[in-house]
Design a protein around this motif. Sequence first.
Motif, PDB file in Angstrom:
ATOM      1  N   SER A   1       4.270   5.620  -5.130  1.00  0.00           N
ATOM      2  CA  SER A   1       4.449   5.617  -6.586  1.00  0.00           C
ATOM      3  C   SER A   1       3.468   6.581  -7.237  1.00  0.00           C
ATOM      4  CB  SER A   1       4.211   4.218  -7.151  1.00  0.00           C
ATOM      5  OG  SER A   1       5.048   3.316  -6.525  1.00  0.00           O
ATOM      6  N   LEU A   2       2.200   6.529  -6.718  1.00  0.00           N
ATOM      7  CA  LEU A   2       1.181   7.420  -7.267  1.00  0.00           C
ATOM      8  C   LEU A   2       1.578   8.873  -7.052  1.00  0.00           C
ATOM      9  CD1 LEU A   2      -2.251   5.762  -6.401  1.00  0.00           C
ATOM     10  CD2 LEU A   2      -1.344   6.307  -8.679  1.00  0.00           C
ATOM     11  N   CYS A   3       1.994   9.173  -5.811  1.00  0.00           N
ATOM     12  CA  CYS A   3       2.389  10.546  -5.488  1.00  0.00           C
ATOM     13  C   CYS A   3       3.505  10.998  -6.410  1.00  0.00           C
ATOM     14  CB  CYS A   3       2.883  10.633  -4.043  1.00  0.00           C
ATOM     15  SG  CYS A   3       1.549  10.557  -2.889  1.00  0.00           S
ATOM     16  N   TYR A   4       4.484  10.076  -6.507  1.00  0.00           N
ATOM     17  CA  TYR A   4       5.652  10.395  -7.314  1.00  0.00           C
ATOM     18  C   TYR A   4       5.234  10.694  -8.758  1.00  0.00           C
ATOM     19  CZ  TYR A   4      10.110   9.644  -9.690  1.00  0.00           C
ATOM     20  OH  TYR A   4      11.216   9.780 -10.461  1.00  0.00           O
TER      21      TYR A   4
ATOM     22  N   CYS B   1       3.976  14.506 -13.015  1.00  0.00           N
ATOM     23  CA  CYS B   1       3.077  15.045 -14.031  1.00  0.00           C
ATOM     24  C   CYS B   1       2.873  16.537 -13.830  1.00  0.00           C
ATOM     25  CB  CYS B   1       1.718  14.365 -13.950  1.00  0.00           C
ATOM     26  SG  CYS B   1       1.772  12.725 -14.628  1.00  0.00           S
ATOM     27  N   MET B   2       2.520  16.886 -12.525  1.00  0.00           N
ATOM     28  CA  MET B   2       2.196  18.279 -12.245  1.00  0.00           C
ATOM     29  C   MET B   2       3.410  19.167 -12.423  1.00  0.00           C
ATOM     30  SD  MET B   2      -0.394  17.614  -9.167  1.00  0.00           S
ATOM     31  CE  MET B   2      -0.273  19.178  -8.357  1.00  0.00           C
ATOM     32  N   CYS B   3       4.535  18.669 -11.891  1.00  0.00           N
ATOM     33  CA  CYS B   3       5.764  19.467 -12.023  1.00  0.00           C
ATOM     34  C   CYS B   3       6.092  19.637 -13.497  1.00  0.00           C
ATOM     35  CB  CYS B   3       6.930  18.785 -11.326  1.00  0.00           C
ATOM     36  SG  CYS B   3       6.695  18.772  -9.568  1.00  0.00           S
ATOM     37  N   GLY B   4       5.924  18.540 -14.226  1.00  0.00           N
ATOM     38  CA  GLY B   4       6.233  18.572 -15.650  1.00  0.00           C
ATOM     39  C   GLY B   4       5.384  19.627 -16.359  1.00  0.00           C
TER      40      GLY B   4
ATOM     41  N   ILE C   1       0.834  -1.201   0.000  1.00  0.00           N
ATOM     42  CA  ILE C   1       0.000   0.000   0.000  1.00  0.00           C
ATOM     43  C   ILE C   1       0.875   1.259   0.000  1.00  0.00           C
ATOM     44  CG2 ILE C   1      -1.642   1.369   1.393  1.00  0.00           C
ATOM     45  CD1 ILE C   1      -2.851  -1.324   2.300  1.00  0.00           C
ATOM     46  N   VAL C   2       1.872   1.242   0.877  1.00  0.00           N
ATOM     47  CA  VAL C   2       2.770   2.396   0.956  1.00  0.00           C
ATOM     48  C   VAL C   2       3.462   2.599  -0.384  1.00  0.00           C
ATOM     49  CG1 VAL C   2       4.889   3.262   2.022  1.00  0.00           C
ATOM     50  CG2 VAL C   2       3.099   2.226   3.436  1.00  0.00           C
TER      51      VAL C   2
END
Length: 555
Positions: free
Chosen positions: A534-537, A542-545, A528-529
């Motif tokens: 992974s999702l956060c990353y 994506c957002m940073c990009g 789960i962690v």
Amino acid sequence: MSSKLVTVLLLMTSCLLVPPVHSTTGEVEPPDSKKYTFLYFVSMIGGSHYPSLSMSGKELMRQGHRVVSLFSSSSPPQMHTADADIFTTVVYTSSVTPHHRADVMAHLGKLFATGVVTTFWGPLIAGVRGDIPDELSTGDMWLRECDDLLGDAATMKRLREEKFDMLVADDFIPCIPLLAQALNIPFIYNCAGHAVPCEHGMWAGLPIDPSYIPERVLGLTDRMTFLQRVQNVLAHTFYKFWWFMIFDFRRFDQLKVKYNIRPELGTYESNKQASLYMFDGSFALEFPRPMQPNTIYVLFTAGSAPNKTIEADVAEFLDTAPSGVALFSLGTHVGSMEREKAQVLADGLALLPVRVLWQTSAPLPAGVRLAVNTKVVRWLPMSQVMEHPNVKVLVSHGGGFSMYEALWAGLPMVGLPFFGDQMDNLDRLEDRGVGLRLDITTITPDVLNQTIHNVITDPKFRTNARRLSLIMRDLQTMSPPVKTAAHWILHVTKFGGDHLRPAVQDLNYIQRNLIDVYLFILAVLALIVWVNLSLCYYCCRCMCGRAGKNHLKKD
Ligand SMILES: *[C@@H]1O[C@H](CO)[C@@H](O)[C@H](O)[C@H]1NC(C)=O
Ligand SMILES: *[C@@H]1O[C@H](CO)[C@@H](O)[C@H](O)[C@H]1NC(C)=O
């Protein structure tokens, strides 16, 4: 592991004293209609392991059941004859001679009398030092006795023909489940050692929680500081491996293969198949701990001796002692002691302002000088003497039988432990404020005098002992303990023990300790962690990009 070491360790928990002789009493009961046949087997150890076991056998006989008592040809003749008028006895042929067995026991007695095994590491040190020669190893002797029994075709045939309903035996030697399986009958264990937490956690199925159940010979109580709990957890873990090595299950596994006795089921696992586990003791003294439905505490001996008479000379010695009497009894150890050590004890007793009644079944070492206040006797009706108003204290080795008899009589104690459960018994007495413990290796006459003096003169010891006596008597239910034991034995004989046997006995180490479950939960949590991270990353990237691209566009 050397067989010498195995020997010392095996004997850490065993008692080899000459048993006090008790007989059962009680009123006649209407007999049950169905009669059962029991096989009793104590012989390999004998000594003080015999009385509690034989008592339940005698009660079963009294109720009209048949009891056959099995002995090795190597056991002392007085053991064969002790109850020969009550039980049918069968003697199997052993390659161990009575002479050899006596040598082995005498050598151990000498070792114990030095006090070398009274500490946690003591047995290991004695083993490493080679205090026991190979030819005097008890571990080897018991294995050989087991081999001889299973290989004695005539005796095994005779035993099979009896069609026993149950085997009742001492829990100390792994030969018992082999015998039961060879005869294809269930078995019941009787345990003479009072406080062996790890061992009982392993094959009696008791939940042993080291946060409050102290391991043996550590001098701990059920209330431990942080560091004591660290010590207890380490000892608990250590003993888990230890008991495996001590009992040497693999060598018994080889016998299973040799005689084709369910070789697919190991000796250790077979040990867990007992229908019932009986402990000789009382929660008046033992630290509270959880039991299982098939484990019961029975205080067989204390308070059960019939009205015996005190010999005239002893009675006079007691009656005419205005300042009181100290009852002194170290079982058979005194006979194995160096003369100098026995003299230290005699000199300490000489300093006491009270009389001393010294009971010793083994003769004192030659040349020991006694003071005028000391009277030596070979035998005493212990409980009767303990009840005498002039008797102020019991000074003993802390063996279970005399200890519980003294508690029953409300008598405080001073203890000089040698081996087995004696150290733990005395720790419990100290914890309850009923007595004091001394160290046989460092004892001096002055310390012996002062300690006994202290226990006699400080009223708190007597008060606490009386209170414990009342608790112990009140914990006994309506029926005498030996009837309770007989009742339980009959219960599992009639109905089997499955409804009482906890399933923990069929779990392996990983299952019992939930290691698989914890690992599984850990793996799921990790997953789960990992997924979340992974999702956060991914999102961040994506957002940073996108932010980066937007930024670029503005420029
Ligand atoms: C022992 O003697 C006492 C008093 O004389 C009596 O009450 C008791 O029943 C006797 N006990 C036995 C087991 O005979
Ligand atoms: C024995 O010990 C007591 C208590 O410590 C002491 O008062 C007494 O003097 C000692 N007896 C001898 C003879 O040393």
